[in-house]
Design a protein around this motif. Sequence first.
Motif, PDB file in Angstrom:
ATOM      1  N   HIS A  71     -26.403  18.427  18.339  1.00  0.00           N
ATOM      2  CA  HIS A  71     -25.045  18.318  17.820  1.00  0.00           C
ATOM      3  C   HIS A  71     -24.986  18.974  16.438  1.00  0.00           C
ATOM      4  O   HIS A  71     -26.004  19.152  15.777  1.00  0.00           O
ATOM      5  CB  HIS A  71     -24.639  16.845  17.739  1.00  0.00           C
ATOM      6  N   SER A 161     -23.830  19.912  21.981  1.00  0.00           N
ATOM      7  CA  SER A 161     -22.405  19.588  21.878  1.00  0.00           C
ATOM      8  C   SER A 161     -21.836  20.118  20.569  1.00  0.00           C
ATOM      9  O   SER A 161     -20.749  19.720  20.152  1.00  0.00           O
ATOM     10  CB  SER A 161     -22.199  18.073  21.972  1.00  0.00           C
ATOM     11  N   SER A 189     -16.746  16.994  22.278  1.00  0.00           N
ATOM     12  CA  SER A 189     -18.094  16.463  22.472  1.00  0.00           C
ATOM     13  C   SER A 189     -18.079  15.309  23.467  1.00  0.00           C
ATOM     14  O   SER A 189     -18.987  15.183  24.310  1.00  0.00           O
ATOM     15  CB  SER A 189     -18.674  16.004  21.131  1.00  0.00           C
TER      16      SER A 189
END
Length: 732
Positions: A71, A161, A189
Motif C-alpha cells: 500500500h 493497493s 483500496s
Amino acid sequence: MKTPQTTAQAVAHDETDVSRRAFLLRSATVAGGLGLAGAGWSWLLATPAVAADAPAVETIVRARRELIMFHGQSNAVGTGGRPALTLQQIYANVTFNGGVRPGTDTTAMTSLAPLVEYDGGHGTGGEVGTNACADGLVEYTAALDGVPYEAQYSRYSAFTSAEGGRPIGYFATFLDDTNPGGYQGWLNSRTRLKAMLALMREEGRRDGTSIGWLATTWQQGETDSTGLTETRASYRTKLVALERAHWLKLCQVDLPEQAWRPLWLVAQVCSHNSYGTTSMAFCNPFIALAQRDACASSPYLRMVNPQYVFDYVDESSLDQPMLHLTNESHRWQGRYFARAIHQLIQDRTAGAPLRHPALDMVAAVRVDARTIDIVFNVPAGGVTIDTGWVAATRNAGFDVRDANDALVMANDTDDNLIDTVEVVAVDTIRLGLKTDLPDHARKVTLGWGDVAEPAGIAGRVGGPRTNIRDGAGDFDVYVASDGSTRPMHNYALVGDIDLAWMARAQPNGEWHFDGDARSDLIDRSGSGAAALVPIGRPAFTSRGALSPNNTHGFRTDIDETASITYAAVFSTPVGVGPASNAGRALGTFQGFAPRLAGSTLQHSYDAAVDESGRTGFRLALTNDMKALTTATPQPVATRAAPRFAIVSIDTASGTVRFYCPAFEGALREEAHDGLAARPLNGKVLVNAWKDGGDAGGMGAILTRYVAVWQRALSADEMRREYEHARRLFGQV
C-alpha cells in the motif's frame, strides 16, 4: 538467483525453479552457515523486548492462504521498476488474474493467478517487490524454522493497493468508526481488498482451508514531503488512524473470523532532498520522522528499513525529482519486508509484543560538556560505521540541533559542532564535540542530509543518509537478480532524539541550601533533616582548636571513609586571606591533606607546625596558600560567582582527582603517598555560611549544595556530577 526469463508468461503453481529454491541456502553459504544450529542466526529468533506501550498481546493464528497487501503511493506500485525482474513463480503464491496492479479494473480481479512481477497493469510500474516478499517469507521459514516449503502450512497472496502521487489523506476513511466510507483512495483500496478476500475465501471453501490477512506494507510520503498537505504531527496521527481503520472497517467487516490485527510494516521515505533547496523538506525530513513517530508510539506499526540504502532512478531528463527506486531496489525492499514479517510472526505466535526490527536511536546522553553518547536499538550484532555500501556523509549522518531544528554552530563560521564519531559499545556511538555543548542545544539528528551536498539526489550515494548499520548482513544476504550478493544489514533510521543527561552516581548524602543556609535547607540525603547537625564554630584543626573566624556549618551523618568524594557549589564573596580558615565548603575533622606549597586543597594554619595541614581534604577557593587549583588567585568579583568543585580520594590507587571547570578545564589527577594509611576522624563537616570574616575582614562562604559519596568516583562520574550541577545552577 536465476536471471529472469524474457517472457512474462507464468508457469504452473507446482513447477519448481531449482536455482531460486536454493536462494536462501546460497545466501547462508556466503554468510558462513545456515539454520537453527548456526549461532549467527539466533538474532532472527530472539525473544523481543517488551514494549512499554503494548496492549494485551494478540496471538496470530496461521491460515492456509494469507494476504500481504502492499500500500502507499508510487514506490508501492513499482514506479521506476521497469523492466520487471521476477517473471517466474516458484512457490504456490498468487495474485489477481490482472497482476499485482489491478487498479480499479474489475475484470482484472476475477480469479487468482501465479504471483509474478510484470510491466503491465495499472500505472507505469514494473517490479513491485510483492513476489520477493512472499517468496522470501517462504524461504525464511524454511531456513530459520526448519520447515521446508513442501511442509509449510501457509501460502500467500499479494497485490498492491497503492496509487502513485497521492498524499496520505487520499487513502483515509471518515473519522466516524461506524461510517465505512472515505476518500477516493480508501474506496479504491477497499474494492481491491474485498475482491482479493472474496477470491481467497472461494479457494478456501473449495479446498476446505482457512484464510487470513497477514500484513500490510506501507511505502508513501513523497507527496506529503512537499509540505503542502501535512505536518509531522498530522501525518503521524493519520498513519496511526489508517492502520486502525483497516482493522475496524475492513478486517473485522470482511474477515470477521480473524481475531488479531494484521501486521503493518513501514519502509521509511528518505527522498526529502529531492525537491531541491527551496523545498521545506530540504534537510528537514518531517514525513520520515512522522513515520518513525507513528511506529514508535503504536504497538501495531513497525518500521522496517530506511530507503536511502537503495539506488534510485534518475528522472531528471523528464524534469522529475529523484523519488523512485530502481527495479532491483524494489525487489530488495520486498526482501526486507519478508524478513521483518517473519520476525514479527515469531513474536505474535509466541504471544509476545512486537519487536522493533529497525536500527534506531533510543537515547542521546550528555556524558560531559563535549561528549554525547547515542544509544541504539540494535536488531543484530553491534552498531558499526560503514562507508562501503552507503557513501560517506558528514559525521556519518549525525548533527546537533536546537529546538527550532537549526544546526548548532561550533563558532560563527563553522556549522558543524561534531568533531569525532566513534563506536564505544555494541549499542553506542560517541560524539566528540569541538566546543562545549551550548545550552540551546536540544537534540541529535541522524540522516537529515548535508546542506553542502548537491540537492535533488536520493539514495545511498548522494542523498540524505547515514553510515550507521548493525551486523545483520553478516549472516543474511540478498541475492540480486544478476546473482550478486548484498548484505542485509539494518541501516539506521532517519531520526531525531532529545538530549538527556547522563545518570549521576547516587550520593550517600546530598543537601541544598536555598537562600539563607541557616534555615532554608533542602535535605536530599535520604536520611532525614536530622542528618545535618548544626555546629556554630566547628573544630577543624588537627590540634582541636576552634576556628576563630565565625564559620558556621553542620556535621553530617556520614562518616569519613578511606576513599571518599566531596562535591559542592559555593562562592566566596569576600576575599580570603592567607591565614584564614574560610572559603572552604566542606571537609573532615582530621583527614589527610597535601602540604606542598600551592598544592590543590592544601590548607595550612602555620607552615612551621608539623602536620598542621592534616585538617582534611577541602573544597576551597582561596589564594595560593589555600588553593583548589594552582591557578592564580581570583579577584573578588570572580569569587563572588557560584562555582562547582569536586574532589575524589581513591586510596586503592593512591590518587586524588580534582575538577573545578571555573579554574581549569580538564580534570586533574595527582598521586599522594600515604593515602591508604591516613587517619579517619569521624563525620564529614559542611561549612554552610560565614558571617563577616577574619580579623582582617577577609573570608566568607556561601554554599549552595553539597554531595558526599563514601567511595571514590571515576573521572566520568565526576564529570557527570558537574553536568548535574550545571542543570541546577547554570554556569558554575
